[in-house]
Design a protein around this motif. Structure first.
Motif, PDB file in Angstrom:
ATOM      1  N   VAL A 207      53.897  30.618  27.878  1.00 48.22           N
ATOM      2  CA  VAL A 207      53.583  31.283  29.138  1.00 48.22           C
ATOM      3  C   VAL A 207      54.218  30.475  30.263  1.00 48.22           C
ATOM      4  CG1 VAL A 207      51.778  31.979  30.758  1.00 48.22           C
ATOM      5  CG2 VAL A 207      51.414  32.249  28.301  1.00 48.22           C
ATOM      6  N   LEU A 208      55.082  31.120  31.028  1.00 47.41           N
ATOM      7  CA  LEU A 208      55.571  30.500  32.252  1.00 47.41           C
ATOM      8  C   LEU A 208      54.518  30.605  33.353  1.00 47.41           C
ATOM      9  CD1 LEU A 208      59.297  31.681  32.325  1.00 47.41           C
ATOM     10  CD2 LEU A 208      58.519  29.305  32.420  1.00 47.41           C
ATOM     11  N   HIS A 209      53.981  31.825  33.556  1.00 46.13           N
ATOM     12  CA  HIS A 209      53.119  32.035  34.711  1.00 46.13           C
ATOM     13  C   HIS A 209      51.878  32.844  34.355  1.00 46.13           C
ATOM     14  CE1 HIS A 209      57.350  31.791  36.337  1.00 46.13           C
ATOM     15  NE2 HIS A 209      56.765  30.691  36.738  1.00 46.13           N
ATOM     16  N   MET A 210      50.753  32.322  34.781  1.00 52.53           N
ATOM     17  CA  MET A 210      49.489  33.039  34.682  1.00 52.53           C
ATOM     18  C   MET A 210      49.253  33.836  35.960  1.00 52.53           C
ATOM     19  SD  MET A 210      48.022  32.498  31.781  1.00 52.53           S
ATOM     20  CE  MET A 210      48.083  31.354  30.389  1.00 52.53           C
ATOM     21  N   VAL A 211      48.540  34.943  35.814  1.00 55.97           N
ATOM     22  CA  VAL A 211      48.137  35.722  36.983  1.00 55.97           C
ATOM     23  C   VAL A 211      46.976  35.017  37.678  1.00 55.97           C
ATOM     24  CG1 VAL A 211      47.178  37.901  37.799  1.00 55.97           C
ATOM     25  CG2 VAL A 211      48.896  37.899  35.984  1.00 55.97           C
ATOM     26  N   ASN A 212      45.901  34.787  36.926  1.00 54.27           N
ATOM     27  CA  ASN A 212      44.695  34.217  37.510  1.00 54.27           C
ATOM     28  C   ASN A 212      43.709  33.923  36.396  1.00 54.27           C
ATOM     29  OD1 ASN A 212      42.997  33.297  39.516  1.00 54.27           O
ATOM     30  ND2 ASN A 212      42.452  35.315  40.304  1.00 54.27           N
ATOM     31  N   ALA A 213      42.643  33.196  36.734  1.00 57.00           N
ATOM     32  CA  ALA A 213      41.523  32.958  35.821  1.00 57.00           C
ATOM     33  C   ALA A 213      40.240  33.006  36.631  1.00 57.00           C
ATOM     34  CB  ALA A 213      41.674  31.608  35.124  1.00 57.00           C
ATOM     35  N   TRP A 214      39.138  33.370  35.961  1.00 56.26           N
ATOM     36  CA  TRP A 214      37.847  33.410  36.629  1.00 56.26           C
ATOM     37  C   TRP A 214      36.742  33.242  35.597  1.00 56.26           C
ATOM     38  CZ3 TRP A 214      41.129  37.626  36.282  1.00 56.26           C
ATOM     39  CH2 TRP A 214      40.710  38.697  35.485  1.00 56.26           C
ATOM     40  N   GLU A 215      35.527  33.042  36.071  1.00 56.76           N
ATOM     41  CA  GLU A 215      34.384  32.832  35.201  1.00 56.76           C
ATOM     42  C   GLU A 215      33.518  34.084  35.147  1.00 56.76           C
ATOM     43  OE1 GLU A 215      32.247  29.315  36.392  1.00 56.76           O
ATOM     44  OE2 GLU A 215      34.107  28.239  36.858  1.00 56.76           O
ATOM     45  N   GLU A 216      33.052  34.400  33.937  1.00 53.51           N
ATOM     46  CA  GLU A 216      32.041  35.441  33.721  1.00 53.51           C
ATOM     47  C   GLU A 216      30.962  34.824  32.856  1.00 53.51           C
ATOM     48  OE1 GLU A 216      33.961  38.877  32.064  1.00 53.51           O
ATOM     49  OE2 GLU A 216      35.086  39.331  33.906  1.00 53.51           O
ATOM     50  N   GLY A 217      29.946  34.253  33.497  1.00 56.48           N
ATOM     51  CA  GLY A 217      28.926  33.503  32.764  1.00 56.48           C
ATOM     52  C   GLY A 217      29.551  32.276  32.132  1.00 56.48           C
ATOM     53  N   ASP A 218      29.383  32.141  30.802  1.00 59.78           N
ATOM     54  CA  ASP A 218      29.975  31.008  30.088  1.00 59.78           C
ATOM     55  C   ASP A 218      31.415  31.275  29.664  1.00 59.78           C
ATOM     56  OD1 ASP A 218      27.594  29.581  30.261  1.00 59.78           O
ATOM     57  OD2 ASP A 218      26.814  30.437  28.393  1.00 59.78           O
ATOM     58  N   TRP A 219      31.921  32.448  29.975  1.00 63.40           N
ATOM     59  CA  TRP A 219      33.282  32.807  29.582  1.00 63.40           C
ATOM     60  C   TRP A 219      34.276  32.531  30.705  1.00 63.40           C
ATOM     61  CZ3 TRP A 219      34.861  34.424  24.792  1.00 63.40           C
ATOM     62  CH2 TRP A 219      33.865  34.809  23.886  1.00 63.40           C
ATOM     63  N   ILE A 220      35.433  32.052  30.327  1.00 62.82           N
ATOM     64  CA  ILE A 220      36.584  32.016  31.220  1.00 62.82           C
ATOM     65  C   ILE A 220      37.529  33.132  30.789  1.00 62.82           C
ATOM     66  CG2 ILE A 220      38.649  30.728  31.889  1.00 62.82           C
ATOM     67  CD1 ILE A 220      37.007  28.187  31.680  1.00 62.82           C
ATOM     68  N   VAL A 221      37.899  33.965  31.734  1.00 57.85           N
ATOM     69  CA  VAL A 221      38.848  35.049  31.494  1.00 57.85           C
ATOM     70  C   VAL A 221      40.148  34.690  32.194  1.00 57.85           C
ATOM     71  CG1 VAL A 221      39.289  37.521  31.717  1.00 57.85           C
ATOM     72  CG2 VAL A 221      36.933  36.680  31.445  1.00 57.85           C
ATOM     73  N   MET A 222      41.262  34.811  31.484  1.00 58.49           N
ATOM     74  CA  MET A 222      42.548  34.411  32.041  1.00 58.49           C
ATOM     75  C   MET A 222      43.623  35.423  31.665  1.00 58.49           C
ATOM     76  SD  MET A 222      44.339  30.667  31.754  1.00 58.49           S
ATOM     77  CE  MET A 222      44.398  30.671  29.950  1.00 58.49           C
ATOM     78  N   ASP A 223      44.323  35.953  32.651  1.00 56.41           N
ATOM     79  CA  ASP A 223      45.412  36.894  32.428  1.00 56.41           C
ATOM     80  C   ASP A 223      46.745  36.238  32.782  1.00 56.41           C
ATOM     81  OD1 ASP A 223      43.488  38.706  31.766  1.00 56.41           O
ATOM     82  OD2 ASP A 223      43.707  39.961  33.545  1.00 56.41           O
ATOM     83  N   GLY A 224      47.763  36.508  31.970  1.00 57.62           N
ATOM     84  CA  GLY A 224      49.074  35.935  32.233  1.00 57.62           C
ATOM     85  C   GLY A 224      50.154  36.655  31.451  1.00 57.62           C
TER      86      GLY A 224
END
Length: 507
Positions: free
Chosen positions: A303-320
């Motif tokens: 992965v060169l570039h991720m879009v973003n990451a955020w928290e949902e409770g104990d989960w980290i969600v990351m799009d890239g």
């Protein structure tokens, strides 16, 4: 495969004379460097008008070599040149200036290039003695041509392969020198540090060619060091991005890296994809230590570039933007430039990773099949949930890296919109600029700089972010050509002109 000559049969004016005898597609056509700096006010609008709720600056960094390169030229070798488009009160102005790096300063004094670029070959005697160095290697040219961040009133310019960070005046684009954050940073820094606008912190890390570790930093809003930690890795790596959430930082370890033995022996950095190794993300508390890092393993790739990451409770969600097969496949007909050209021929798609910091559960999911990269959300939302992102559609049949369309993703609905650029136009990475009257996340504009290679005129294009398929609502004439480049950003007026912004808010 279409070569760049298929779409550009002549070089533009305002170019260095030495490019005439250098046979490299990343020095010709839309990639041809310019030879001058420009400052212009009251730009001419050729379509529409500059929205009065657009308050800030679009800035783009990119390669623009001053002197003929030493050895084989890689697109990442060009001296950094910043293009700044400032918009407020319904008007626009423009500045372009070189980032005055230490390497460029030395070259201007000597009148030539002495350090090799990404592809080498490096002087082996220079490599010897730098294996333990955590700073930018003295055998490879650091051009600071890749990214821009705004932090503590300073425009920070950084380089692809971990280098020095330069302090640039955000209003004049004059380089003020290397930024060491009050002496708190003693290593090179990765290109894609992140600024958390909620805390004012700048989060980044450093790495080096021979070191099997990262040096992780949190810099406070005053520019001083708040936290530093060493994070061990299985070996030297070539990460490119980092992602943040309010509580965590996500570090990247991909199975695409160089062979240090070959580098030490030959002076060439040979990068290979190791399909037998996983992709790994290391989740560390923002002020964490090596012992607190939790590593999650996923499908091998890059992965060169991720879009973003955020928290949902104990989960980290990351799009890239994930490359499932970054193997460098050379075309024998491309000769000695084959490796570089192959490395820059991107094939990837939007993907989502989920990591549970409590249970260790993980999952990954392909979100789309379009070939997209150079992705940006609203940069104010780095670290918290963002619904929309804006990407570049990349052709798969072109010899060089180029953009053929703007793609807007709705990450909640799983939908996309695409605007295809007119043939012959080369836009830049597109940044989102929120309206000063915004009521929703995508209430704002998409801004880019574009060049028409039929006559090499350049324009700024402004899209309504809620309807990118309608095409640009505003086109602004740029005085001078804008070569193809790397990363862009939108910086809000509140940070560029804080006194004026305060007066606006009071009114």
């Amino acid at each position: 495969m279409r070569k760049y000559t298929d779409i550009s049969t002549q070089d533009p004016p305002d170019r260095p004379t030495w490019v005439d005898h250098v046979d490299n597609p990343y020095l010709h056509g839309p990639y041809t460097p310019v030879v001058s700096e420009v400052t212009a006010v009251d730009l001419r609008v050729v379509q529409g008008s500059v929205p009065d709720d657009l308050y800030g600056a679009y800035m783009r960094q990119g390669p623009n070599p001053v002197f003929e390169p030493k050895g084989q030229y890689h697109w990442f070798d060009g001296d950094g040149m910043i293009h700044g488009l400032y918009m407020r009160d319904g008007g626009a102005s423009y500045i372009r200036k070189w980032t005055q790096t230490r390497a460029l300063h030395d070259e201007i004094e000597r009148g030539k290039v002495e350090l090799a670029g990404i592809m080498g070959p490096y002087d082996i005697s220079r490599i010897a003695g730098h294996e333990d160095s955590a700073t930018n290697p003295e055998y490879c040219k650091d051009t600071s041509n890749t990214t821009l961040n705004l932090h503590n009133g300073k425009l920070l310019s950084a380089w692809y392969n971990a280098g020095s960070v330069y302090d640039v005046d955000p209003l004049t684009l004059e380089t003020r020198g290397e930024e060491r954050f009050g002496g708190g940073v003693d290593t090179a820094l990765n290109a894609h540090g992140k600024v958390d606008v909620r805390t004012g912190e700048y989060i980044n890390y450093g790495y080096a060619d021979f070191q099997p570790w990262l040096t992780y930093y949190v810099i406070g809003p005053d520019g001083g060091l708040r936290h530093k930690a060493r994070i061990d890795l299985p070996g030297p790596r070539l990460p490119h991005d980092t992602t943040i959430t309010p509580r965590f930082t996500i570090l990247h370890d991909f199975p695409l890296f160089h062979d240090t033995a070959v580098l030490r022996r030959t002076g060439h950095r040979v990068v290979q994809f190791r399909r037998d190794l996983p992709s790994r993300f290391g989740v560390i508390p923002r002020y964490g230590t090596q012992e607190q890092v939790k590593w999650f393993e996923f499908e091998p790739g890059y992965v060169l570039h991720m879009v973003n990451a955020w928290e949902e409770g104990d989960w980290i969600v990351m799009d890239g933007c994930f490359q499932p097969d970054p193997t460098i496949r050379r075309d024998p007909e491309e000769g000695p430039l084959g490796s570089m050209l192959a490395y820059l021929r991107y094939k990837g798609h939007l993907r989502r990773w989920r990591m549970n910091v409590k249970t260790g559960e993980r999952s990954e999911q392909q979100l789309d099949d379009l070939n997209v990269e150079f992705c940006l959300p609203d940069m104010d939302l780095y670290g918290v949930k963002s619904r929309y992102s804006y990407h570049q559609l990349i052709p798969t049949d072109l010899q060089t890296l180029a953009f053929e369309g703007l793609v807007k993703y709705d990450h909640d609905k799983g939908t996309r919109e695409v605007y295809h650029y007119p043939r012959g136009w080369f836009p830049s990475e597109t940044a989102f600029a929120r309206s000063t009257r915004a009521t929703e996340e995508d209430h704002g504009y998409c801004v880019t700089l574009a060049t028409d290679i039929s006559d090499y005129r350049s324009e700024a294009w402004i899209f309504d972010a809620r309807d990118i398929q309608a095409g640009p609502i505003t086109r602004i004439e740029i005085p001078g050509r804008v070569p193809a480049g790397f990363h862009a950003a939108w910086f809000y007026g509140r940070d560029l002109w804080p006194q004026q912004a305060a007066a606006r808010a009071a009114a």
